[in-house]
Design a protein around this motif. Structure first.
Motif, PDB file in Angstrom:
ATOM      1  N   VAL A   1     -28.842  19.386  -1.409  1.00 23.72           N
ATOM      2  CA  VAL A   1     -28.825  19.501  -2.878  1.00 23.72           C
ATOM      3  C   VAL A   1     -27.753  20.493  -3.306  1.00 23.72           C
ATOM      4  N   GLY A   2     -27.673  21.627  -2.584  1.00 22.65           N
ATOM      5  CA  GLY A   2     -26.663  22.636  -2.914  1.00 22.65           C
ATOM      6  C   GLY A   2     -25.252  22.105  -2.761  1.00 22.65           C
ATOM      7  N   VAL A   3     -25.008  21.345  -1.688  1.00 30.00           N
ATOM      8  CA  VAL A   3     -23.676  20.758  -1.479  1.00 30.00           C
ATOM      9  C   VAL A   3     -23.354  19.774  -2.599  1.00 30.00           C
ATOM     10  N   SER A   4     -24.347  18.961  -2.993  1.00 33.95           N
ATOM     11  CA  SER A   4     -24.119  18.004  -4.092  1.00 33.95           C
ATOM     12  C   SER A   4     -23.766  18.725  -5.386  1.00 33.95           C
ATOM     13  N   LEU A   5     -24.510  19.785  -5.703  1.00 30.73           N
ATOM     14  CA  LEU A   5     -24.229  20.545  -6.928  1.00 30.73           C
ATOM     15  C   LEU A   5     -22.872  21.233  -6.845  1.00 30.73           C
ATOM     16  N   PHE A   6     -22.559  21.777  -5.660  1.00 35.04           N
ATOM     17  CA  PHE A   6     -21.256  22.428  -5.490  1.00 35.04           C
ATOM     18  C   PHE A   6     -20.120  21.431  -5.710  1.00 35.04           C
ATOM     19  N   LEU A   7     -20.255  20.245  -5.109  1.00 36.50           N
ATOM     20  CA  LEU A   7     -19.206  19.229  -5.272  1.00 36.50           C
ATOM     21  C   LEU A   7     -19.076  18.814  -6.736  1.00 36.50           C
ATOM     22  N   THR A   8     -20.233  18.702  -7.431  1.00 42.31           N
ATOM     23  CA  THR A   8     -20.197  18.320  -8.848  1.00 42.31           C
ATOM     24  C   THR A   8     -19.468  19.369  -9.672  1.00 42.31           C
ATOM     25  N   VAL A   9     -19.858  20.642  -9.478  1.00 39.81           N
ATOM     26  CA  VAL A   9     -19.231  21.725 -10.242  1.00 39.81           C
ATOM     27  C   VAL A   9     -17.765  21.877  -9.868  1.00 39.81           C
ATOM     28  N   TYR A  10     -17.468  21.752  -8.563  1.00 40.46           N
ATOM     29  CA  TYR A  10     -16.080  21.912  -8.122  1.00 40.46           C
ATOM     30  C   TYR A  10     -15.191  20.830  -8.725  1.00 40.46           C
ATOM     31  N   ARG A  11     -15.661  19.593  -8.693  1.00 38.33           N
ATOM     32  CA  ARG A  11     -14.853  18.501  -9.241  1.00 38.33           C
ATOM     33  C   ARG A  11     -14.702  18.646 -10.754  1.00 38.33           C
ATOM     34  N   ALA A  12     -15.774  19.146 -11.404  1.00 39.24           N
ATOM     35  CA  ALA A  12     -15.683  19.350 -12.858  1.00 39.24           C
ATOM     36  C   ALA A  12     -14.720  20.468 -13.199  1.00 39.24           C
ATOM     37  N   SER A  13     -14.610  21.459 -12.289  1.00 40.27           N
ATOM     38  CA  SER A  13     -13.773  22.621 -12.598  1.00 40.27           C
ATOM     39  C   SER A  13     -12.307  22.381 -12.289  1.00 40.27           C
ATOM     40  N   VAL A  14     -11.997  21.352 -11.511  1.00 39.45           N
ATOM     41  CA  VAL A  14     -10.602  21.056 -11.185  1.00 39.45           C
ATOM     42  C   VAL A  14      -9.979  20.296 -12.351  1.00 39.45           C
ATOM     43  N   PRO A  15      -8.930  20.827 -12.968  1.00 42.65           N
ATOM     44  CA  PRO A  15      -8.345  20.155 -14.137  1.00 42.65           C
ATOM     45  C   PRO A  15      -7.676  18.842 -13.742  1.00 42.65           C
ATOM     46  N   ARG A  16      -7.988  17.803 -14.511  1.00 40.95           N
ATOM     47  CA  ARG A  16      -7.348  16.506 -14.283  1.00 40.95           C
ATOM     48  C   ARG A  16      -6.513  16.178 -15.510  1.00 40.95           C
ATOM     49  N   LEU A  17      -5.230  16.419 -15.379  1.00 37.88           N
ATOM     50  CA  LEU A  17      -4.287  16.212 -16.471  1.00 37.88           C
ATOM     51  C   LEU A  17      -3.280  15.136 -16.084  1.00 37.88           C
TER      52      LEU A  17
ATOM     53  N   ASP B   1      -4.854  27.040 -17.627  1.00 42.06           N
ATOM     54  CA  ASP B   1      -3.879  27.508 -16.636  1.00 42.06           C
ATOM     55  C   ASP B   1      -2.975  26.378 -16.174  1.00 42.06           C
ATOM     56  N   GLU B   2      -3.540  25.166 -16.068  1.00 45.45           N
ATOM     57  CA  GLU B   2      -2.738  24.025 -15.618  1.00 45.45           C
ATOM     58  C   GLU B   2      -1.712  23.635 -16.676  1.00 45.45           C
ATOM     59  N   VAL B   3      -2.090  23.703 -17.956  1.00 47.63           N
ATOM     60  CA  VAL B   3      -1.133  23.397 -19.036  1.00 47.63           C
ATOM     61  C   VAL B   3       0.030  24.389 -18.990  1.00 47.63           C
ATOM     62  N   ILE B   4      -0.285  25.673 -18.831  1.00 45.54           N
ATOM     63  CA  ILE B   4       0.764  26.701 -18.762  1.00 45.54           C
ATOM     64  C   ILE B   4       1.657  26.475 -17.549  1.00 45.54           C
ATOM     65  N   GLU B   5       1.041  26.068 -16.423  1.00 44.55           N
ATOM     66  CA  GLU B   5       1.836  25.813 -15.214  1.00 44.55           C
ATOM     67  C   GLU B   5       2.744  24.605 -15.402  1.00 44.55           C
ATOM     68  N   ARG B   6       2.229  23.545 -16.052  1.00 50.27           N
ATOM     69  CA  ARG B   6       3.080  22.378 -16.331  1.00 50.27           C
ATOM     70  C   ARG B   6       4.234  22.768 -17.248  1.00 50.27           C
ATOM     71  N   LEU B   7       3.954  23.634 -18.209  1.00 47.63           N
ATOM     72  CA  LEU B   7       4.998  24.104 -19.108  1.00 47.63           C
ATOM     73  C   LEU B   7       6.057  24.879 -18.336  1.00 47.63           C
ATOM     74  N   ARG B   8       5.613  25.713 -17.409  1.00 48.05           N
ATOM     75  CA  ARG B   8       6.552  26.514 -16.603  1.00 48.05           C
ATOM     76  C   ARG B   8       7.440  25.630 -15.734  1.00 48.05           C
ATOM     77  N   ARG B   9       6.880  24.515 -15.242  1.00 48.54           N
ATOM     78  CA  ARG B   9       7.639  23.641 -14.346  1.00 48.54           C
ATOM     79  C   ARG B   9       8.497  22.625 -15.094  1.00 48.54           C
ATOM     80  N   ALA B  10       8.385  22.546 -16.401  1.00 45.13           N
ATOM     81  CA  ALA B  10       9.144  21.559 -17.169  1.00 45.13           C
ATOM     82  C   ALA B  10      10.641  21.779 -16.974  1.00 45.13           C
ATOM     83  N   PRO B  11      11.436  20.700 -16.804  1.00 44.49           N
ATOM     84  CA  PRO B  11      12.865  20.848 -16.483  1.00 44.49           C
ATOM     85  C   PRO B  11      13.698  21.472 -17.595  1.00 44.49           C
ATOM     86  N   GLY B  12      13.397  21.210 -18.839  1.00 41.85           N
ATOM     87  CA  GLY B  12      14.167  21.760 -19.953  1.00 41.85           C
ATOM     88  C   GLY B  12      13.295  22.617 -20.852  1.00 41.85           C
TER      89      GLY B  12
END
Length: 630
Positions: free
Chosen positions: A416-432, A478-489
């Motif tokens: 149960v703990g592993v299932s909850l951890f995987l759920t929270v972990y996947r929810a916390s990873v930004p998907r942009l 944080d992911e939006v800021i990182e994408r902004l930092r990596r933008a070519p122009g």
């Protein structure tokens, strides 16, 4: 004419509360023969397996005759699946034994009472969950983790039964300790018992290869009893079941105190969860095969009622049986009538035929269990998880090893703990997704899925592919800021396409305010497009709309892109083409909508006409002399 209209709501209410009522209403006599064959099949499988699983639960074999009929009838009345069989389950029986074993000595009267109380508690928990419509909770129990947990549970069940095949006492401790005990005591093997156990295994496997419809376990049970009686094996050191008391137990509430109930509560929750997770998959599979729907919350009610009935009749916790469900379906059963008829047949066996089981060898019961649980060791699925996604395989492997090393209940908590951890972990990873324009179109899609995507200079287009809530808000920022930092122009504007963001909580909205302020410090504008209604309400009520400004909220991604390029200081020929084409197409859509409006809809017509005028002005501003970009 008025009377049917009054009775129809009552009939509908009864059918929702007791799904079997609709079965009775629509039942066809032609189905009875198939349901009777299904009942005979269930009974033939249930008798040997039920007696074996009762021993897994730490009870005498006759306890199966107390638990199974109640489960069959009550699930048949309240469950939504027409072919699923809820009677006895190896996984649930072992969980029951592990829970009660921590509180009482196996075989003692107190153990029996606590086992019945555990079944009642597990049933009540499941029933309440169903009434509260919590069927969707099962989505948070990873199917991959469940595969590993069930695999490990099958190995634990098997290692407890294998000593019976050798005529040895079982060891104590976890799987590895029991395995070591068995390996170091093989010298004490009772040869005649080994022959009985090995013979039972070989005949079981052989009969299953001959025909899946043949009740192999019942055939082996009858042969073992016959051979034992004929050769007098009970007098040669072969352990047999012994005297089996005929009759049935009267229903009664177990005499337990609050302290006992608190001690049973974790195990009861675990049994309710495992029984439901074990049942919902086969129930949906059988429903899809026969063209009807099952209700997850209704399944919880059915399982809860079945377990409460088993507890009232001094039985043990029960669950779904995939093998008996599959056999019931293969026999052609059409409705829950097959389960109710199987309950009647099981009661007849309990009343009149139990003395026949006195000479049943324990080794044969062990062999029946080992073969039954071997199907729970899904090596193919574990290989599939390893091949397709290592994270899912690791979750399954952790649950498997946890059951083997920590024993059943701690292993369940780990799963149960592993299932909850995987759920929270996947929810916390930004998907942009970064968006770009497909060449030759005005469609904006994920740049990874579009050949040669055209990005918008000076503008970063991003789409969160999930809701924005407390678990992922910070990482998304944080992911939006990182994408902004990596933008070519140099980026002048960041556009968030909120097309799939149906869930926005207060922490998520606060993060958007923080993101706006951070981008403003960098000289970048934050804009939104395609905002869903619930998200828009949250943006308004939390002050995000006021902070960002109405001018930066757009109906479509294209609106935002055109607005950005219209005010851009430098426009290339490619950008000019996009702007010109976009404005022209937008104006065409507006004019088309205007022509389709009714003359009475003057307000809508006026708004469209004003929008068309603005688009025409934007087109003329865009073009310099000769139609060239200015």
């Amino acid at each position: 004419m008025a009377q049917p209209q009054k009775t129809r709501p009552a009939a509908s209410l009864l059918a929702r509360a007791v799904p079997f009522a609709s079965t009775v209403r629509d039942y066809r006599p032609a189905w009875l023969k198939r349901d009777l064959v299904g009942a005979l099949t269930i009974t033939a499988l249930l008798i040997p397996e039920g007696m074996a699983y009762a021993e897994l639960a730490g009870l005498p074999p006759t306890a199966a005759f107390y638990a199974a009929p109640a489960g069959l009838v009550l699930y048949g009345l309240f469950g939504s699946s027409r072919q699923l069989v809820v009677a006895v389950s190896a996984a649930v029986a072992v969980l029951s034994a592990a829970t009660v074993g921590a509180l009482a000595q196996a075989g003692s009267p107190r153990f029996v009472v606590l086992t019945a109380a555990l079944a009642l508690m597990a049933g009540l928990i499941s029933l309440l969950a169903g009434v509260l419509r919590l069927g969707r909770v099962a989505q948070f129990f990873s199917a991959s983790v469940l595969t590993g947990f069930v695999f490990g549970l099958a190995l634990v069940i098997a290692i407890k039964q294998v000593p019976k095949l050798f005529g040895l006492e079982a060891g104590e401790g976890n799987f590895f300790e029991r395995l070591w005990f068995l390996a170091t005591h093989l010298g004490g093997t009772h040869l005649v018992t080994l022959l009985v156990g090995a013979g039972s295994l070989l005949v079981l496997l052989g009969l299953e290869r001959v025909s899946e419809r043949l009740p192999a376990a019942l055939v082996v049970l009858a042969l073992a009893i016959g051979v034992t009686a004929l050769l007098g094996l009970d007098g040669r050191g072969v352990h047999v079941v012994g005297k089996v008391q005929a009759g049935l137990a009267a229903p009664r509430l177990p005499d337990v105190g609050w302290k006992d109930l608190l001690g049973l509560l974790p195990g009861a929750c675990g049994i309710a969860l495992v029984a439901f997770a074990e049942a919902i998959g086969p129930a949906r599979m059988l429903a899809a095969r026969h063209g009807y729907e099952v209700n997850a919350s209704r399944e919880l009610v059915g399982l809860g009622a079945a377990n409460m009935g088993a507890g009232l009749f001094q039985g043990f916790s029960i669950g779904c049986s995939l093998s008996k469900s599959a056999a019931n379906d293969a026999a052609g059963a059409r409705t829950q009538v097959s389960s109710i008829l199987a309950a009647v047949l099981t009661l007849l066996v309990a009343l009149f035929l139990t003395p026949l089981f006195r000479l049943l060898p324990e080794a044969t019961l062990g062999a029946i269990v080992v073969v039954a649980v071997s199907g729970m060791m899904d090596v193919r699925e574990m290989r599939r998880l390893y091949r397709l996604r290592r994270a899912d395989f690791i979750g399954a492997a952790v649950a498997l090893v946890g059951v083997l090393a920590l024993d059943v209940l701690p292993g369940l908590l780990l799963a149960v703990g592993v299932s909850l951890f995987l759920t929270v972990y996947r929810a916390s990873v930004p998907r942009l997704s970064e968006l770009g324009r497909a060449p030759g179109t005005l469609a904006f899609s994920d740049v990874r899925h579009s050949p040669r995507p055209l990005t918008v200079p000076g503008m970063l287009l991003l789409r969160p592919n999930e809701g924005i809530f407390f678990a992922n808000a910070t990482s998304l920022r944080d992911e939006v800021i990182e994408r902004l930092r990596r933008a070519p122009g140099r980026v002048q504007a960041v556009l968030l396409d909120l097309e799939v963001t149906a869930d926005l909580d207060v922490p998520g909205a606060d993060m958007l305010v923080s993101l706006h302020d951070e981008l403003a410090r960098r000289g970048v504008t934050l804009e939104f497009a395609r905002i869903m209604a619930p998200t828009r309400r949250m943006l308004d009520s939390t002050g995000v709309t006021a902070k960002v400004g109405e001018a930066h909220l757009h109906a479509q991604v294209l609106d935002a892109v055109v607005g950005h390029l219209t005010h851009s200081s430098s426009v290339t020929s490619e950008e000019h083409e996009l702007l010109h084409d976009g404005l022209r197409r937008l104006r065409g859509l507006v004019e088309e909508a205007d022509s389709m409006l009714d003359e009475k809809e003057t307000a809508d017509r006026q708004r469209l006409q004003e929008l068309g005028q603005r688009l025409r002005r934007a087109e003329s501003e865009l073009e310099g002399p000769g139609g060239a970009p200015h």
